[in-house]
Every structure is written in structure tokens, then in C-alpha cells.
Design an enzyme around this catalytic site. Structure first.
Site, PDB file in Angstrom:
ATOM      1  N   ARG A  96     -45.595  16.158  -3.342  1.00  0.00           N
ATOM      2  CA  ARG A  96     -44.459  16.782  -4.006  1.00  0.00           C
ATOM      3  C   ARG A  96     -43.201  16.393  -3.257  1.00  0.00           C
ATOM      4  O   ARG A  96     -43.017  16.757  -2.096  1.00  0.00           O
ATOM      5  CB  ARG A  96     -44.625  18.296  -4.059  1.00  0.00           C
ATOM      6  CG  ARG A  96     -45.773  18.696  -4.951  1.00  0.00           C
ATOM      7  CD  ARG A  96     -45.867  20.185  -5.177  1.00  0.00           C
ATOM      8  NE  ARG A  96     -46.880  20.437  -6.183  1.00  0.00           N
ATOM      9  CZ  ARG A  96     -46.683  20.391  -7.499  1.00  0.00           C
ATOM     10  NH1 ARG A  96     -45.482  20.105  -7.976  1.00  0.00           N
ATOM     11  NH2 ARG A  96     -47.664  20.628  -8.339  1.00  0.00           N
ATOM     12  N   THR A 137     -39.389  12.612  -9.368  1.00  0.00           N
ATOM     13  CA  THR A 137     -40.313  13.286  -8.465  1.00  0.00           C
ATOM     14  C   THR A 137     -41.347  12.259  -8.034  1.00  0.00           C
ATOM     15  O   THR A 137     -41.391  11.139  -8.540  1.00  0.00           O
ATOM     16  CB  THR A 137     -41.013  14.466  -9.155  1.00  0.00           C
ATOM     17  OG1 THR A 137     -41.650  13.988 -10.346  1.00  0.00           O
ATOM     18  CG2 THR A 137     -40.031  15.563  -9.511  1.00  0.00           C
ATOM     19  N   GLU A 187     -32.809  15.372  11.173  1.00  0.00           N
ATOM     20  CA  GLU A 187     -31.571  15.395  10.399  1.00  0.00           C
ATOM     21  C   GLU A 187     -30.830  14.074  10.539  1.00  0.00           C
ATOM     22  O   GLU A 187     -30.677  13.540  11.633  1.00  0.00           O
ATOM     23  CB  GLU A 187     -30.681  16.549  10.864  1.00  0.00           C
ATOM     24  CG  GLU A 187     -31.212  17.910  10.445  1.00  0.00           C
ATOM     25  CD  GLU A 187     -30.278  19.034  10.856  1.00  0.00           C
ATOM     26  OE1 GLU A 187     -29.285  18.764  11.541  1.00  0.00           O
ATOM     27  OE2 GLU A 187     -30.560  20.182  10.485  1.00  0.00           O
ATOM     28  N   ASP A 245     -33.438  10.522 -15.313  1.00  0.00           N
ATOM     29  CA  ASP A 245     -34.424  11.338 -14.620  1.00  0.00           C
ATOM     30  C   ASP A 245     -35.790  10.941 -15.154  1.00  0.00           C
ATOM     31  O   ASP A 245     -36.193  11.353 -16.244  1.00  0.00           O
ATOM     32  CB  ASP A 245     -34.133  12.814 -14.883  1.00  0.00           C
ATOM     33  CG  ASP A 245     -35.120  13.747 -14.181  1.00  0.00           C
ATOM     34  OD1 ASP A 245     -36.168  13.274 -13.732  1.00  0.00           O
ATOM     35  OD2 ASP A 245     -34.832  14.954 -14.105  1.00  0.00           O
ATOM     36  N   TYR A 296     -38.137  17.237  13.720  1.00  0.00           N
ATOM     37  CA  TYR A 296     -36.832  17.443  13.078  1.00  0.00           C
ATOM     38  C   TYR A 296     -36.072  16.127  13.083  1.00  0.00           C
ATOM     39  O   TYR A 296     -35.964  15.478  14.122  1.00  0.00           O
ATOM     40  CB  TYR A 296     -36.029  18.519  13.811  1.00  0.00           C
ATOM     41  CG  TYR A 296     -35.771  19.732  12.962  1.00  0.00           C
ATOM     42  CD1 TYR A 296     -34.977  19.644  11.827  1.00  0.00           C
ATOM     43  CD2 TYR A 296     -36.338  20.951  13.279  1.00  0.00           C
ATOM     44  CE1 TYR A 296     -34.757  20.756  11.026  1.00  0.00           C
ATOM     45  CE2 TYR A 296     -36.124  22.073  12.490  1.00  0.00           C
ATOM     46  CZ  TYR A 296     -35.325  21.959  11.365  1.00  0.00           C
ATOM     47  OH  TYR A 296     -35.105  23.058  10.572  1.00  0.00           O
TER      48      TYR A 296
END
Length: 451
Positions: free
Chosen positions: A235, A226, A57, A200, A55
């Protein structure tokens, strides 16, 4: 079997069976969906490691959890490689995918109710550029622009709409546009009304890195992408702020980062970040430029083969990795029939709307195809000629099937259609030829699950 498969093959036979069948589908089929590609073994290995368990964050050196010193290393690598690859001063590599990346742009630049502009979805645009079914078309006042009858962006209309509505944010980029984007012209339009221009480039980012498509960086304030299409990674998503963006708002990079976390996301997917770093490292090597150049060569060769065999294309060709087939000479709403018929022959494409779509997004009158994945396998112009011929032959086999007007009749009609595909000698013959071709271009040699 590769070592990554050893444990799952013993502990979960059902999931392993699905993985194995997907491997066979990949091995024996032509993947022509332009938003799909095959990542390298190194990228796949980066996705399945200890970073999955952490984790993290926050951002490097500014985490809310301990034990992130090595996560900081890999995220910093990904950031620096993105900045180098795209020639930008700031990059955020934490977006879970392309849509969350685009949502973060809204949070950073707009307030709910602000006016935004984007390309109309049936004209090739993206859901997150203001389409009514997306929250971006519900939380913001969305003004959609279109393409002309020839399939090219209507710059005159875009300029007029921008002058009339004074949007806060203008999007350029699409999911089904086969020509080079006019970034410079859109940049001037955005500047003239004081709007942010967000490019984009999810579909073309690999081509941009390689220099085979114009870069939006000198003309846009923000660039999103992406990482799994022409970038050939996992992905994921990246948001970049350009020098032009920092000139417009010196706090823009900070606003983007805050929009991603804590605005929209919690802990980043560190294994995904590691895989993005690996993919960007591959993109910075000389071989990638040759690969991207071949994508476009193959796309142009496939487009020519289709047209030579009597198939109509939107804009009559392509500048990038993508081809949009207009099936209206054979009727309307028939994209689903062609998609299913091609899949029966191990050729995977997706049904897609065309400009001035006469049917609906659910039963569109076109198909979309592209060359990134088959180029990854090593196929070149010679194979494109053959593939184009096969696609045209299959279209001709099923061109007379029409979408019933009566919705109640459709399920029965589709069942009859599927039965006819199983019995079609031409399609079954082409399928055998497709398998023979694919076996000549193996993917992931040595990976037992794909034998």
C-alpha cells in the site's frame, strides 16, 4: 509457519489469531474487489524488515537525518524503476498512499479557491477529485463532470465545462469505470484551456505498464497511482511528472517533491519504499505482461458470464480489470444485500454507486468487482464462467429484499436478512463449491499461516 510469524505467534496470540483467520479467509475465498490484490512473498518480506525502523526526512542524498546511505539506495532503485516502467522523467515514491499523492498534486499546481474539475463520485469518480465530502471539494472550486446514459464519459460535457469554467487542474481517472480512459481527448481539452491534466491511474497502473491499457504519459502533465492494485505491490503511492508536464512548467518536478515533503508528509515509510521497489522490479519482468493480459481476459470472460446469466452491467462490458453491476432491474439501494449475500458464500465484492444512482452512496444500487486478485491465484476464463454463474445465482436468491424507506426499520430488516442468509441452502452450497475451487489455486504455497 513462515519465519516472519514465529515470534508473533509466541508473543501476541491475539494478533496472531487475527492474522491466521485472515489467512483462512484468503485461502478459502474469492477476492473480487478490484482495488485489492495479493503481493508476492518478496514484497511482503520487504515490508517487514530493518527499513521500518529508519527516519529519512528529505530525499536521496538530501536527508535531515544521518545513517541513510542504504535507504538512499533503495529509494533510488524505486525511483529509477518507476521512471523506466512508466517512461517518465521524474517520479516521487514517498506518498503514503493514493489520496496523499493526489493532495500533493493540488499543493503543487493550485491555490485554495482555484477551480478544478473531476469525475462525479456517483458516476465512478474518486473522493479526491473534488467530491464535496473531501477537502478537495471544500478548499477548491470543484466542477464535476459525468458519464452519459450508456456509462461512457461525456466528452462533450467535459469540453463545455472546461471552456466555461477555465479550471486550473483537470483530473482523469476513477474508482468505478470499466472502459478505457480517453487520455488523448482529455489532454486536448486541458491544453485548450491552459489546465494541468492529472491522470490518476491507481486502478490501471499495472495494465498501463504491461501495455494492455493506453498510457496517459504522452497526454497528461502529472500521473498518480497507488501501488497495491493491479501494480501488485504494498500500500503506497507514486507521483510522476511527464515530459509534457516539464514543458508546461520546468519547475513542476521540484514543486511536486516540495508538496510531498515538507508540504504534506514527514519521514517516508522506508519499508514501504523497499517493497515498492520490489514490486516495480517484478513489473519489469516479461511474466508480468502475461499476467496483466490475463487480468483483462478474465474480466471480459466474467462480464460475459454475468450477462449470459441475466445480470445487467454498466456499459454492457469492460475494457479493463473492473466490472460494475447495475442492480436496478431488481430495485434500488440493494447493493448492500448482494454484497452480504456474496460474502456469505466466500465471494468478496463491494457495494457501489452506479451512474444516475437512484439511492445513495451508503445504500447504492450496484456492486463493483474485478479480477486482479483471482488472476494472481492462477484462475483463467474457465473459472470466470463458473464464478459468474455463482454470482448470478446468489443475486437471484436475494433479489427480492428491498431497502426499507423508514430508516428506523432498517436495523431490524437487516438482522432478518442476515438470518435468512444463514439458512439459505443455495448460498451454503455455493460456498462449499467456492472453497473447493480456491483450494485448487493455493496462494503463497508453504506459508503455514495459510494452510
Amino acid at each position: 509457519k513462515i519465519s516472519m510469524m514465529d515470534d508473533i505467534s509466541k508473543t501476541d496470540a491475539e494478533v496472531f489469531d487475527a492474522i491466521k483467520k485472515e489467512g483462512v479467509r484468503i485461502r478459502d475465498g474469492l477476492e473480487l474487489i478490484p482495488s485489492e490484490n495479493y503481493a508476492s512473498k518478496a514484497v511482503l518480506q520487504a515490508l517487514g524488515n530493518f527499513f521500518n525502523c529508519k527516519y529519512s526526512e528529505g530525499y536521496p542524498k538530501k536527508r535531515y537525518y544521518g545513517g541513510n546511505q542504504f535507504v538512499d539506495e533503495v529509494e533510488t532503485l524505486a525511483i529509477e524503476r518507476a521512471k523506466k516502467a512508466f517512461k517518465v522523467p521524474h517520479a516521487n515514491v514517498q506518498p503514503y498512499s493514493g489520496s496523499p499523492a493526489n493532495f500533493a498534486v493540488y499543493i503543487a499546481t493550485c491555490q485554495p479557491g482555484d477551480t478544478i474539475m473531476g469525475q462525479n463520485l456517483p458516476d465512478g469518480g474518486h473522493l479526491t477529485h473534488g467530491w464535496k465530502a473531501s477537502v478537495t471539494g471544500q478548499f477548491y472550486k470543484s466542477i464535476l463532470y459525468h458519464v452519459k446514459s450508456d456509462g461512457y464519459l461525456d466528452l462533450k460535457e467535459i469540453r463545455e465545462l472546461a471552456e466555461k469554467h477555465k479550471p486550473k487542474l483537470i483530473w482523469v481517472g476513477a474508482t468505478a469505470y470499466a472502459r478505457e480512459f480517453p487520455f488523448e481527448e482529455l489532454g486536448k481539452i486541458a491544453d485548450s484551456v491552459g489546465a494541468y491534466l492529472a491522470a490518476d491511474i491507481a486502478h490501471i497502473s499495472g495494465l498501463v505498464i504491461a501495455g494492455v491499457h493506453k498510457s496517459p504519459v504522452p497526454y497528461a502533465h502529472i500521473v498518480t497511482t497507488t501501488t497495491h492494485k493491479t501494480l501488485r505491490g504494498p500500500r503506497g503511492g507514486i507521483i510522476m511528472v511527464t515530459q509534457k508536464g516539464l514543458h508546461k512548467d520546468p519547475d513542476l518536478a521540484y514543486k511536486i517533491d516540495r508538496a510531498v515533503f515538507p508540504g504534506l508528509q514527514g519521514g517516508p515509510h522506508d519499508n514501504q519504499t523497499a517493497a515498492i521497489a520490489v514490486a516495480l522490479g517484478e513489473e519489469l519482468k516479461p511474466d508480468f505482461k502475461k499476467y496483466a493480459e490475463q487480468i483483462v481476459k478474465n474480466s471480459k470472460a466474467l462480464a460475459k458470464s454475468l450477462m449470459d446469466n441475466g445480470i445487467k452491467l454498466v456499459t454492457n462490458g469492460t475494457d479493463n480489470h473492473m466490472i460494475l453491476v447495475d442492480l436496478t432491474p431488481f430495485g434500488k439501494g440493494n447493493g448492500i444485500f448482494i454484497q452480504d449475500a456474496l460474502e456469505m458464500a466466500n465471494i468478496t465484492v463491494n457495494k457501489n454507486t452506479i451512474p444516475a444512482e437512484p439511492s445513495s452512496p451508503f445504500y447504492p444500487s450496484g456492486i463493483r468487482l474485478g479480477t486482479p486478485a483471482i488472476t494472481t491465484r492462477g484462475m483463467k476464463e474457465k473459472e470466470m464462467q463458473l464464478i459468474g454463474k455463482w454470482i448470478a445465482e446468489i443475486i437471484m436468491e436475494v433479489k427480492d429484499f428491498e431497502l426499507p424507506e423508514d430508516k428506523e426499520e432498517r436495523a431490524k430488516y437487516f438482522k432478518k436478512f442476515k438470518e435468512s442468509l444463514n439458512q439459505n441452502k443455495k448460498i451454503n452450497s455455493i460456498k462449499k463449491d467456492v472453497v473447493v475451487l480456491c483450494r485448487k489455486f493455493p496462494l503463497y504455497p508453504g506459508m503455514g499461516v495459510l494452510r
